[in-house]
Design a protein around this motif. Structure first.
Motif, PDB file in Angstrom:
ATOM      1  N   PHE A   1       1.185  -1.327   0.294  1.00  0.00           N
ATOM      2  CA  PHE A   1      -0.536   0.445   0.311  1.00  0.00           C
ATOM      3  C   PHE A   1       0.532   1.198   0.111  1.00  0.00           C
ATOM      4  O   PHE A   1       0.436   1.741  -0.701  1.00  0.00           O
ATOM      5  N   LYS A   2       1.938   0.811   0.858  1.00  0.00           N
ATOM      6  CA  LYS A   2       2.861   2.319   0.630  1.00  0.00           C
ATOM      7  C   LYS A   2       3.295   3.128  -0.563  1.00  0.00           C
ATOM      8  O   LYS A   2       3.703   4.293  -1.057  1.00  0.00           O
ATOM      9  N   GLY A   3       3.227   2.220  -1.829  1.00  0.00           N
ATOM     10  CA  GLY A   3       3.816   2.721  -2.898  1.00  0.00           C
ATOM     11  C   GLY A   3       2.597   2.681  -4.062  1.00  0.00           C
ATOM     12  O   GLY A   3       3.133   3.114  -5.807  1.00  0.00           O
ATOM     13  N   PHE A   4       1.190   2.475  -3.367  1.00  0.00           N
ATOM     14  CA  PHE A   4       0.034   2.572  -4.701  1.00  0.00           C
ATOM     15  C   PHE A   4       0.111   3.662  -4.975  1.00  0.00           C
ATOM     16  O   PHE A   4       0.824   5.078  -3.574  1.00  0.00           O
ATOM     17  N   LYS A   5      -0.175   4.072  -6.358  1.00  0.00           N
ATOM     18  CA  LYS A   5      -0.917   5.812  -6.220  1.00  0.00           C
ATOM     19  C   LYS A   5      -0.876   6.131  -7.631  1.00  0.00           C
ATOM     20  O   LYS A   5      -2.144   4.401  -8.192  1.00  0.00           O
ATOM     21  N   PRO A   6      -2.063   6.513  -8.092  1.00  0.00           N
ATOM     22  CA  PRO A   6      -3.538   6.560  -8.625  1.00  0.00           C
ATOM     23  C   PRO A   6      -3.199   6.067  -9.998  1.00  0.00           C
ATOM     24  O   PRO A   6      -4.048   5.127 -10.859  1.00  0.00           O
ATOM     25  N   GLU A   7      -2.047   6.547 -10.581  1.00  0.00           N
ATOM     26  CA  GLU A   7      -1.919   6.420 -12.013  1.00  0.00           C
ATOM     27  C   GLU A   7      -1.780   4.864 -12.526  1.00  0.00           C
ATOM     28  O   GLU A   7      -1.615   4.495 -13.661  1.00  0.00           O
ATOM     29  N   PHE A   8      -1.561   4.259 -10.674  1.00  0.00           N
ATOM     30  CA  PHE A   8      -1.606   2.542 -11.830  1.00  0.00           C
ATOM     31  C   PHE A   8      -2.173   1.929 -12.366  1.00  0.00           C
ATOM     32  O   PHE A   8      -2.613   0.995 -12.392  1.00  0.00           O
ATOM     33  N   PHE A   9      -3.480   3.063 -11.755  1.00  0.00           N
ATOM     34  CA  PHE A   9      -5.058   2.169 -12.595  1.00  0.00           C
ATOM     35  C   PHE A   9      -5.462   2.723 -13.296  1.00  0.00           C
ATOM     36  O   PHE A   9      -6.735   2.447 -13.903  1.00  0.00           O
ATOM     37  N   THR A  10      -5.415   3.453 -14.490  1.00  0.00           N
ATOM     38  CA  THR A  10      -5.145   4.599 -15.414  1.00  0.00           C
ATOM     39  C   THR A  10      -5.346   3.601 -16.131  1.00  0.00           C
ATOM     40  O   THR A  10      -5.230   2.206 -16.308  1.00  0.00           O
ATOM     41  N   ASP A  11      -6.605   2.968 -17.272  1.00  0.00           N
ATOM     42  CA  ASP A  11      -6.933   1.960 -18.063  1.00  0.00           C
ATOM     43  C   ASP A  11      -7.062   0.517 -17.394  1.00  0.00           C
ATOM     44  O   ASP A  11      -6.948  -0.123 -17.697  1.00  0.00           O
ATOM     45  N   THR A  12      -7.767   0.719 -16.366  1.00  0.00           N
ATOM     46  CA  THR A  12      -8.064  -0.498 -15.624  1.00  0.00           C
ATOM     47  C   THR A  12      -9.570  -0.580 -15.450  1.00  0.00           C
ATOM     48  O   THR A  12     -10.068   0.023 -16.074  1.00  0.00           O
ATOM     49  N   PRO A  13      -9.754  -2.143 -14.853  1.00  0.00           N
ATOM     50  CA  PRO A  13     -11.434  -2.046 -15.238  1.00  0.00           C
ATOM     51  C   PRO A  13     -12.010  -1.123 -14.427  1.00  0.00           C
ATOM     52  O   PRO A  13     -13.055  -1.472 -13.939  1.00  0.00           O
ATOM     53  N   MET A  14     -11.693  -1.116 -13.411  1.00  0.00           N
ATOM     54  CA  MET A  14     -11.656  -0.404 -11.862  1.00  0.00           C
ATOM     55  C   MET A  14     -12.084   0.989 -12.627  1.00  0.00           C
ATOM     56  O   MET A  14     -13.223   1.712 -11.848  1.00  0.00           O
ATOM     57  N   LYS A  15     -11.059   1.371 -13.256  1.00  0.00           N
ATOM     58  CA  LYS A  15     -11.454   2.984 -14.086  1.00  0.00           C
ATOM     59  C   LYS A  15     -13.199   2.716 -14.821  1.00  0.00           C
ATOM     60  O   LYS A  15     -13.217   3.867 -14.305  1.00  0.00           O
ATOM     61  N   ALA A  16     -12.962   1.702 -15.675  1.00  0.00           N
ATOM     62  CA  ALA A  16     -14.223   1.609 -16.103  1.00  0.00           C
ATOM     63  C   ALA A  16     -15.218   1.610 -15.643  1.00  0.00           C
ATOM     64  O   ALA A  16     -16.490   1.892 -15.647  1.00  0.00           O
ATOM     65  N   ALA A  17     -15.165   0.873 -14.078  1.00  0.00           N
ATOM     66  CA  ALA A  17     -16.187   0.789 -13.321  1.00  0.00           C
ATOM     67  C   ALA A  17     -16.721   1.554 -12.843  1.00  0.00           C
ATOM     68  O   ALA A  17     -18.122   2.413 -12.526  1.00  0.00           O
ATOM     69  N   TYR A  18     -15.751   2.479 -12.173  1.00  0.00           N
ATOM     70  CA  TYR A  18     -16.332   4.268 -12.003  1.00  0.00           C
ATOM     71  C   TYR A  18     -16.439   4.989 -12.509  1.00  0.00           C
ATOM     72  O   TYR A  18     -17.854   5.483 -12.172  1.00  0.00           O
TER      73      TYR A  18
END
Length: 100
Positions: free
Chosen positions: A57-74
């Protein structure tokens, strides 16, 4: 709190994953507001997790989730799609906070 806004004094609460943690926190912090609780796959304290999970979790960054199914669902349900980064920052911060 949503319950105040909706004028709900008490409720049965269910949560899955991080939602389970939120349901648990509500029950602990406001026990008179929760009649029953059902939580699935929630974590108690991040000290219970393996160190590798906590450190991830310390290394998670929002940009890791760009163009992912999570972003599409959001994007499908978000009333304001411009808040994606803020949403992720809050979720990442929440993942690193032990329950009280």
């Amino acid at each position: 709190m949503v319950m105040n806004f909706l004028k709900v004094d008490s409720a049965d609460v269910a949560g899955y994953s991080m939602g389970g943690s939120i349901a648990y926190q509500l029950a602990v912090n406001s026990p008179k507001r929760v009649r029953k609780i059902s939580h699935h796959f929630f974590y108690l304290q991040n000290e219970c997790w393996l160190p590798v999970v906590n450190n991830a979790f310390k290394g998670f960054k929002p940009e890791f989730f760009t163009d992912t199914p999570m972003k599409a669902a959001y994007d499908e349900v978000a009333p304001d799609k411009t808040k994606w980064t803020t949403y992720l920052e809050q979720m990442i911060a929440f993942a690193g906070v032990p329950l009280t």
